[in-house]
Design a protein around this motif. Structure first.
Motif, PDB file in Angstrom:
ATOM      1  N   GLN A 162      49.941  41.779  34.853  1.00  0.00           N
ATOM      2  CA  GLN A 162      48.601  41.412  35.807  1.00  0.00           C
ATOM      3  C   GLN A 162      47.798  40.546  35.207  1.00  0.00           C
ATOM      4  OE1 GLN A 162      46.358  44.451  37.260  1.00  0.00           O
ATOM      5  NE2 GLN A 162      45.823  43.620  39.090  1.00  0.00           N
ATOM      6  N   ARG A 181      47.114  36.732  36.826  1.00  0.00           N
ATOM      7  CA  ARG A 181      45.819  36.305  37.349  1.00  0.00           C
ATOM      8  C   ARG A 181      45.223  35.246  36.703  1.00  0.00           C
ATOM      9  NH1 ARG A 181      42.242  39.471  39.948  1.00  0.00           N
ATOM     10  NH2 ARG A 181      40.773  37.656  39.737  1.00  0.00           N
ATOM     11  N   GLN A 232      46.538  32.198  37.863  1.00  0.00           N
ATOM     12  CA  GLN A 232      45.801  31.566  39.366  1.00  0.00           C
ATOM     13  C   GLN A 232      44.654  31.023  38.990  1.00  0.00           C
ATOM     14  OE1 GLN A 232      45.799  35.295  41.548  1.00  0.00           O
ATOM     15  NE2 GLN A 232      48.206  35.512  41.561  1.00  0.00           N
ATOM     16  N   GLU A 233      43.674  31.656  38.052  1.00  0.00           N
ATOM     17  CA  GLU A 233      42.469  31.084  37.797  1.00  0.00           C
ATOM     18  C   GLU A 233      42.391  29.801  37.071  1.00  0.00           C
ATOM     19  OE1 GLU A 233      39.734  32.181  39.234  1.00  0.00           O
ATOM     20  OE2 GLU A 233      40.417  33.983  40.032  1.00  0.00           O
ATOM     21  N   VAL A 268      38.356  40.310  35.403  1.00  0.00           N
ATOM     22  CA  VAL A 268      39.583  41.197  35.169  1.00  0.00           C
ATOM     23  C   VAL A 268      39.823  41.805  33.632  1.00  0.00           C
ATOM     24  CG1 VAL A 268      42.206  41.155  35.200  1.00  0.00           C
ATOM     25  CG2 VAL A 268      40.803  39.802  37.064  1.00  0.00           C
TER      26      VAL A 268
END
Length: 414
Positions: free
Chosen positions: A236, A240, A243-244, A297
């Motif tokens: 995960q 993420r 994506q960031e 995160v």
């Protein structure tokens, strides 16, 4: 065509018994699915209630009329309780007891004091609607979770079940299709009763879909959650992070990443056992999570290695966040079986730059390199990877990223 009451009750009882057994098996196999116990018990109690109802004419009427109908109403109430427990809420025992108790009392009155099957049918149907009505509303209440295909199907079945009882009240009061007696239903009453049975079966199918939705969500969550600490796992985190990185590439927004690990973690495992080590990791994760924002995160990458993704955060801000976490860990009282465990951690931070582009692993490598320097410098400290000279934070740019420079060309700021 006429349907006898015993035939209808036999059909309902066998159907409920089969589904009840299936739910109890599911409850045993999936202990976390608490609602399955309620739904299984509801089907079994409903089956017993219908079996007792068939005894009308062979035993005292109070037993098949009052007890049997009371058990069937209680079974519907258990379904409502299962819905509540599925939503993580307490079962509505007071409301269920009040509805079922009042209905049983009225059934007894209109059997012993004034024998009226018409009133008894109305009483039973009104009580059923009083139970399933709130259950249907709660199923679609977004405060208890976003509706799923299972909850939607169950809500529709609830409406169908309630509507069948409402129509049954109308047909009974106005004798549509003719009068009814204890042994034989007219065609209208029989079809409406079959419709309520159909609604109940669809209701049960909705419960099954709700359970499938829940179990599927739990499996999906296990795929992206660390089972020890409950935070994000490696998969995960890097999803993420990619994506960031892509978002920063498009918008030019700052993005930082911190790598951390517990100092001298092996001696804790060797000296106190792996359970003590697991306890330290859980406490560390809780301390770090308490100092982060909602968009951040926190993930466990493996062993005692953790990482934090910080959207809209510069390297300088990440450095301060890491220092805050290190200070919290340093001063937090951690005990294991009455033994104080003093732990510290080291951290390395890095900020996204255009040369990284969408390559999240490169950003992580830079933060990990800074963490290595913290270890070399004596542990319990933060090292931040400085931005390359001339690498100001960019304006939004849709062009392809340049190749990443060699790691050693970056300046380090301890």
């Amino acid at each position: 065509m006429l349907f006898t009451v015993p035939t209808l009750f036999l059909f309902v009882g066998v159907s409920l018994l089969a589904t009840g057994i299936a739910w109890l098996v599911a409850a045993f196999a999936y202990r976390s699915l608490v609602s399955a116990r309620y739904w299984g018990a509801a089907m079994i109690i409903g089956a017993i209630g219908t079996a007792i109802g068939v005894l009308r004419g062979q035993v005292d009427p109070l037993i098949p009329v009052v007890l049997a109908n009371g058990m069937m109403l209680f079974a519907v109430g258990l379904c409502w309780a299962g819905i509540r427990r599925f939503q993580g809420r307490p079962a509505p025992w007071v409301a269920i007891a009040a509805i079922v108790g009042l209905a049983m009392a009225l059934l007894a009155v209109f059997l012993v004091v004034h024998d009226s099957i018409t009133v008894r049918v109305v009483v039973f149907s009104v009580a059923s609607i009083a139970i399933v009505g709130p259950a249907g509303v709660e199923l679609l209440d977004r405060r208890y979770g976003a509706p799923t295909p299972g909850t939607r199907l169950t809500a529709v079945a609830t409406l169908a079940y309630g509507a069948a009882h409402a129509l049954r009240i109308i047909a009974t009061v106005f004798e549509i299709g003719g009068a009814i007696d204890f042994a034989t239903f007219n065609n209208v009453q029989a079809l409406l009763l079959l419709f309520t049975v159909f609604g109940a079966q669809i209701w049960n199918a909705g419960f099954l879909m709700m359970a499938i939705d829940r179990l599927r969500a739990e499996v999906a969550d296990l795929a992206v959650r660390d089972d020890l600490t409950g935070i994000a796992n490696r998969r995960q985190f890097f999803e993420r992070a990619r994506q960031e990185c892509a978002r920063s590439m498009r918008s030019g927004a700052p993005l930082a990443l911190i790598c951390l690990d517990v100092d001298d973690f092996k001696p804790i495992n060797d000296g106190h056992g792996h359970a003590a080590g697991d306890h330290c990791l859980q406490r560390f994760a809780a301390l770090a999570a308490a100092r982060l924002r909602e968009p951040d995160v926190l993930a466990r990458l493996g062993g005692d290695e953790f990482a934090i993704l910080l959207p809209d955060t510069t390297a300088e801000e990440a450095h301060r966040i890491a220092e805050d976490i290190l200070a919290a860990v340093r001063t937090a009282p951690i005990t294991w079986r009455n033994t104080a465990l003093a732990i510290t951690c080291s951290a390395g931070a890095a900020e996204w730059t255009p040369d990284i582009g969408r390559d999240a692993s490169e950003l992580a490598a830079r933060a990990d390199g800074a963490l290595y320097l913290s270890k070399q410098a004596g542990r319990d400290r933060v090292t931040t990877m400085a931005r390359p000279e001339g690498a100001d934070r960019p304006a939004p740019d849709d062009s392809e990223p340049a190749a990443a420079p060699h790691f050693g060309k970056l300046k380090l700021r301890p």
